[in-house]
Design a protein around this motif. Structure first.
Motif, mmCIF file in Angstrom:
data_model
loop_
_atom_site.group_PDB
_atom_site.id
_atom_site.type_symbol
_atom_site.label_atom_id
_atom_site.label_comp_id
_atom_site.label_asym_id
_atom_site.label_seq_id
_atom_site.Cartn_x
_atom_site.Cartn_y
_atom_site.Cartn_z
ATOM 1 N N GLU A 49 0.825 -1.212 0.000
ATOM 2 C CA GLU A 49 0.000 0.000 0.000
ATOM 3 C C GLU A 49 0.859 1.261 0.000
ATOM 4 O OE1 GLU A 49 -3.030 0.552 3.179
ATOM 5 O OE2 GLU A 49 -4.103 -0.991 2.038
ATOM 6 N N ASN A 50 0.503 2.195 -0.863
ATOM 7 C CA ASN A 50 1.195 3.485 -0.963
ATOM 8 C C ASN A 50 2.676 3.376 -1.310
ATOM 9 O OD1 ASN A 50 -1.289 4.480 -0.221
ATOM 10 N ND2 ASN A 50 -0.711 4.783 1.921
ATOM 11 N N THR A 51 3.036 2.344 -2.063
ATOM 12 C CA THR A 51 4.421 2.233 -2.518
ATOM 13 C C THR A 51 4.429 2.177 -4.051
ATOM 14 O OG1 THR A 51 4.481 -0.178 -2.685
ATOM 15 C CG2 THR A 51 4.959 0.772 -0.515
ATOM 16 N N GLU A 52 5.609 2.357 -4.584
ATOM 17 C CA GLU A 52 5.798 2.296 -6.031
ATOM 18 C C GLU A 52 5.344 0.928 -6.570
ATOM 19 O OE1 GLU A 52 6.381 3.972 -9.484
ATOM 20 O OE2 GLU A 52 6.493 5.029 -7.562
ATOM 21 N N LEU A 53 5.571 -0.102 -5.770
ATOM 22 C CA LEU A 53 5.213 -1.456 -6.183
ATOM 23 C C LEU A 53 3.694 -1.602 -6.351
ATOM 24 C CD1 LEU A 53 6.411 -4.189 -6.871
ATOM 25 C CD2 LEU A 53 6.451 -4.746 -4.422
ATOM 26 N N GLU A 54 2.949 -0.854 -5.581
ATOM 27 C CA GLU A 54 1.489 -0.901 -5.723
ATOM 28 C C GLU A 54 1.093 -0.384 -7.107
ATOM 29 O OE1 GLU A 54 -2.264 -0.088 -2.902
ATOM 30 O OE2 GLU A 54 -1.040 1.682 -3.211
ATOM 31 N N ILE A 55 1.814 0.615 -7.573
ATOM 32 C CA ILE A 55 1.529 1.160 -8.902
ATOM 33 C C ILE A 55 1.943 0.159 -9.982
ATOM 34 C CG2 ILE A 55 2.097 3.029 -10.511
ATOM 35 C CD1 ILE A 55 2.261 4.868 -8.101
ATOM 36 N N GLU A 56 3.116 -0.470 -9.781
ATOM 37 C CA GLU A 56 3.574 -1.468 -10.758
ATOM 38 C C GLU A 56 2.591 -2.631 -10.875
ATOM 39 O OE1 GLU A 56 7.646 -3.167 -10.454
ATOM 40 O OE2 GLU A 56 8.106 -1.146 -9.697
ATOM 41 N N LEU A 57 2.168 -3.145 -9.712
ATOM 42 C CA LEU A 57 1.234 -4.275 -9.729
ATOM 43 C C LEU A 57 -0.118 -3.827 -10.303
ATOM 44 C CD1 LEU A 57 1.237 -7.293 -8.806
ATOM 45 C CD2 LEU A 57 0.022 -6.547 -6.764
ATOM 46 N N GLY A 58 -0.540 -2.620 -9.944
ATOM 47 C CA GLY A 58 -1.787 -2.072 -10.471
ATOM 48 C C GLY A 58 -1.730 -1.940 -11.988
ATOM 49 N N ASP A 59 -0.619 -1.451 -12.499
ATOM 50 C CA ASP A 59 -0.456 -1.324 -13.960
ATOM 51 C C ASP A 59 -0.525 -2.692 -14.626
ATOM 52 O OD1 ASP A 59 -0.249 1.395 -13.854
ATOM 53 O OD2 ASP A 59 1.924 1.481 -14.108
ATOM 54 N N TRP A 60 0.092 -3.671 -13.978
ATOM 55 C CA TRP A 60 0.060 -5.032 -14.524
ATOM 56 C C TRP A 60 -1.387 -5.527 -14.598
ATOM 57 C CZ3 TRP A 60 -1.763 -9.671 -12.673
ATOM 58 C CH2 TRP A 60 -1.447 -10.790 -13.457
ATOM 59 N N VAL A 61 -2.146 -5.303 -13.524
ATOM 60 C CA VAL A 61 -3.552 -5.722 -13.486
ATOM 61 C C VAL A 61 -4.329 -5.069 -14.632
ATOM 62 C CG1 VAL A 61 -5.721 -5.459 -12.182
ATOM 63 C CG2 VAL A 61 -3.650 -6.229 -11.001
#
Ligand code: C2E
Ligand code: MG
Ligand code: MG
Ligand code: MG
Length: 288
Positions: A82-94
């Motif tokens: 939550e609230n990390t760059e990785l959340e954006i990466e995983l979200g983009d993948w989704v």
């Protein structure tokens, strides 16, 4: 002695914290690794028009085939990013996966909508809108209006109504719709709805679960349906687990349902066959 045991306790506490920090770090590494190695998969859960059983949409829900821990649900790993760059990466993948799948279904002649969950942080991140616009341009026909819907937690949308409302407005321009997820859990004043142009309200499953025994939950479900009609928004009930839920919701005027009683989330490849075979029985509809 008191001082010493206090100190020992402190050490214990410290060690537990350290362990937590280490496993937190390890989980982050594993998510990064899993993302690069194809360990994540989107499952899809049907939403049906309850009076007819017609498949009107599916919700994409992330799953993790973890190499040692097995099949993991989002509650077991989304919180740590939550609230990390990785959340954006995983979200983009989704998002990219869901759009590719939507295109496959379109090519197979299917016309149901696809809903994608977005976290508050992902939704409000710098390039969210342009990235989404480009996915729409790449994977969706010009005529595709609201064939993709984004689900945002009601609580997340309330974070910054002005900002979220501007994002919704931009996305509407290129045809993407919005749903408020887990609706009813967020806030006591509903006046904000007139400032938030979401297309759909998703009644939180806790109210559906309680509505047959609890008068309060029943009133909330009925109230949300009335509110949706007054504001001219679509309505989806989550957590439709059995025939009694199904019938009660139909009677209250809720058109679309989603829940284990209709279908559990499933791999993309199982969906068409499911939709060809599923139809509400007379018992489900309360006609038997
Ligand atoms: P949600 O968006 O409210 O999704 C509905 C959740 O309820 C899903 O859990 C679904 O499997 C479960 N569910 C559906 N029908 C029933 C039912 O009849 N009874 C019960 N008890 N549960 C039912 P899941 O897949 O574990 O996802 C949990 C939450 O994780 C989602 O809640 C959503 O907030 C989040 N999530 C899932 N996938 C994604 C994703 O790709 N991106 C983001 N940002 N969040 C996601
Ligand atoms: Mg959702
Ligand atoms: Mg929900
Ligand atoms: Mg939820």
């Amino acid at each position: 002695i008191a001082k010493q045991s206090g100190k020992n306790r402190y050490h214990l506490f410290d060690a537990a914290n350290d362990l937590r920090a280490r496993s937190h770090h390890e989980l982050l590494q594993q998510i990064r690794h899993g993302l690069a190695h194809g360990e994540f998969e989107l499952y899809y859960q049907p939403k049906v028009e309850m009076s007819t059983g017609r498949l009107v949409g599916v919700e994409a829900l992330i799953r993790w085939h973890h190499p040692t821990r097995g099949f993991l649900l989002p509650d077991e790993f989304l919180r740590v990013i939550e609230n990390t760059e990785l959340e954006i990466e995983l979200g983009d993948w989704v998002f990219s996966q869901a759009f590719q799948q939507l295109q496959r279904w379109r090519q197979a002649g299917e016309d149901f909508e696809v809903s994608i969950n977005a976290s508050a942080y992902h939704l409000q991140s710098a390039n969210f809108v342009p990235k989404l616009k480009s996915l729409m341009g790449h994977y969706c026909a010009q005529t595709c209006r609201r064939c993709v819907q984004i689900e945002v937690l009601e609580t997340a949308a309330l974070d910054d109504i002005a900002r979220v409302s501007a994002i919704i407005k931009s996305c509407h321009e290129f045809g993407v719709g919005f749903a408020l997820d887990d609706f009813g859990t967020g806030y006591s004043s509903l006046t904000y709805l007139s400032n938030l142009d979401v297309d759909t309200l998703k009644i939180d499953q806790s109210f559906v679960r309680g509505m047959l025994e609890d008068k309060g939950d029943h009133a909330i479900v009925q109230g949300i349906i009335a509110l949706a009609k007054a504001f001219d928004r679509d309505i989806v009930a989550e957590g439709v687990e059995n025939d009694a839920h199904y019938q009660a919701l139909l009677q209250m005027g809720c058109e679309v349902g989603q829940g284990y009683g209709i279908a559990r989330p499933m791999p993309a490849g199982d969906l068409i066959e499911w939709s060809e075979h599923w139809k509400p029985s007379k018992t489900t509809l309360g006609e038997a």
